[in-house]
Design an enzyme around this catalytic site. Structure first.
Site: not given
Ligand code: CTP
Length: 396
Positions: A210, A279, A289, A342, A324, A338
């Site tokens: 990303n 995720d 490859k 969390k 975040f 969240k």
């Molecule tokens: N995060 C994490 N582990 C993951 C995904 C996210 O620890 N596998 C943490 C990120 O570092 C951030 C928080 O969770 O601090 C929220 O991440 P975000 O990408 O905004 O949300 P998600 O929980 O991944 O949910 P979504 O993508 O559906 O918005």
């Protein structure tokens, strides 16, 4: 962190004085008011006029007519300084300060200031290892308001190789930023910060990632360090400049990051999870490859572990945790969800659709979401925002 702070920079006679031009530029960019003093020999290497141009303030030198004009000013500078930096500091000035000699403009002003003093030595390796110089440094370090930076190693302007080089401007800048705050509520505390993007390998040459640059996470790390914390950064892929003087644990995938957290989270007092963690990851990483075919292709993905959720579930109130959240819609609702799902103390949320916010920018507009409050911060630099985030979490 340096906004509206007054830094007095004293320069002595070393070829390394050229690095002060970049140092002044960095300090000015960070919003500091920079005043300068040059010894006569420093002014032989770089002209005071260039220094004045960069600092936008008069440079005080040791020539008598200038002393007469600025005599009163130098005492007021001594009083106003939030930090007094001597860079480059020769063996001569270190010897003078350590032994209470005040016989020129710079040594007199140092003697008169109650501000924190940062001494940045620069000299030939033989001088640097001289036991008399070492004893003078030790003497200064006995006083709480003196900090002496270690010289860097490498090739010197004179051709000698060894320790004695002045550190680079950015290193000195980071050091100033880390030591300027007098209020250091995180002294003795350990802070863990994650930042950057994870990379999920598809095959040996391709990965899913990303846009995270690491800027926000690094800003949080610097803010925590400026409040006295010992900071460890778990760093995914980043493009922003890495801060000096911190423990860095480099990782690639979400799984690597999870393992790094498992190894470090228990010893931390505060966690800031600023990394953009994938995720989903490919179900299988191809060993070789993947060759193209005429048709389309699909990559099967599986869920990664939610690291923040794990940390929230395993902390039992032993540490405070800030996650975040980055959203393109329903920022507040999604981010508050969240906070609860969390089980963390705070979510710092920002919308990437907001101007001046999001990936790679120098500014952010955030909402700090806690159990009882949604506090909207104005658009501000990522550094100011980071300081606000850290201060808010530690106050909870
Ligand atoms: N995060 C994490 N582990 C993951 C995904 C996210 O620890 N596998 C943490 C990120 O570092 C951030 C928080 O969770 O601090 C929220 O991440 P975000 O990408 O905004 O949300 P998600 O929980 O991944 O949910 P979504 O993508 O559906 O918005």
């Amino acid at each position: 962190m340096l906004k509206d702070k007054t830094i007095v920079l004293g320069m002595t006679g070393s070829v390394a004085v050229y690095k002060c031009c970049e140092l002044i530029r960095l300090l000015k960019k960070a919003g500091a008011d920079v005043h300068t003093i040059m010894t006569e020999s420093a002014a032989e290497f770089v002209t005071p006029y260039l220094i004045e141009e960069l600092s936008q303030n008069k440079c005080i030198t040791d020539t008598f007519e200038r002393v007469a004009t600025f005599d009163v000013k130098h005492i007021s500078l001594a009083n106003r300084a939030d930090m007094f930096v001597v860079a480059p500091a020769t063996a001569n000035i270190v010897g003078k300060i350590a032994n209470g000699i005040a016989d020129d403009m710079l040594s007199t002003t140092i003697m008169a200031t109650k501000a924190k003093k940062l001494i940045v030595p620069a000299m030939n390796p033989n001088m640097y290892s001289n036991p008399i110089f070492k004893a003078n440094v030790k003497r200064l370090q006995q006083y709480e308001d003196y900090i002496v930076m270690d010289a860097a190693s490498g090739e010197m302007a004179c051709g000698d190789v060894g320790q004695g080089r002045m550190p680079e401007a950015k290193q000195i800048f980071d050091f100033i930023e880390r030591n300027i705050e007098t209020d250091r509520p995180l002294k003795g505390k350990r802070v863990l910060v994650s930042c950057g993007a994870t990379q999920e390998a598809i095959d040996p040459v391709r990965f899913i990632t990303n846009h995270s640059s690491g800027k926000m996470g690094f800003a949080v790390a610097r803010a925590a360090a400026s409040l006295g914390a010992e900071v460890t950064i778990i760093k995914g892929n980043t493009t922003a400049e890495i801060p000096y003087g911190m423990n860095i644990v480099g990782v690639k995938s979400a799984l690597d990051m999870f393992n790094a957290f498992k190894a470090h989270y228990e010893e931390s007092d505060y966690i800031f999870m600023a990394a953009a963690v994938a995720d989903y990851t490919p179900l299988k990483k191809a060993e070789n490859k993947i060759k193209k075919t005429d048709g389309d292709m699909n990559i099967e993905l599986k869920r990664t572990d939610d690291i923040l959720k794990f940390l929230g579930e395993h902390s039992d109130g032993k540490r405070k945790i800030c996650g975040f959240s980055m959203e393109t819609e329903n920022l507040l609702n999604n981010s508050r969800k969240k906070l609860l799902s969390k089980n963390v103390n705070m979510i710092a949320a920002n919308s990437i659709s907001e101007a001046g916010s999001g990936f790679g920018t120098d500014t952010n507009k955030m909402i700090l979401i806690t159990e009882n409050e949604n506090r909207e911060l104005p658009l501000m630099s990522k550094d100011d925002c980071a300081l606000e985030i850290v201060k808010t979490l530690i106050k909870l």
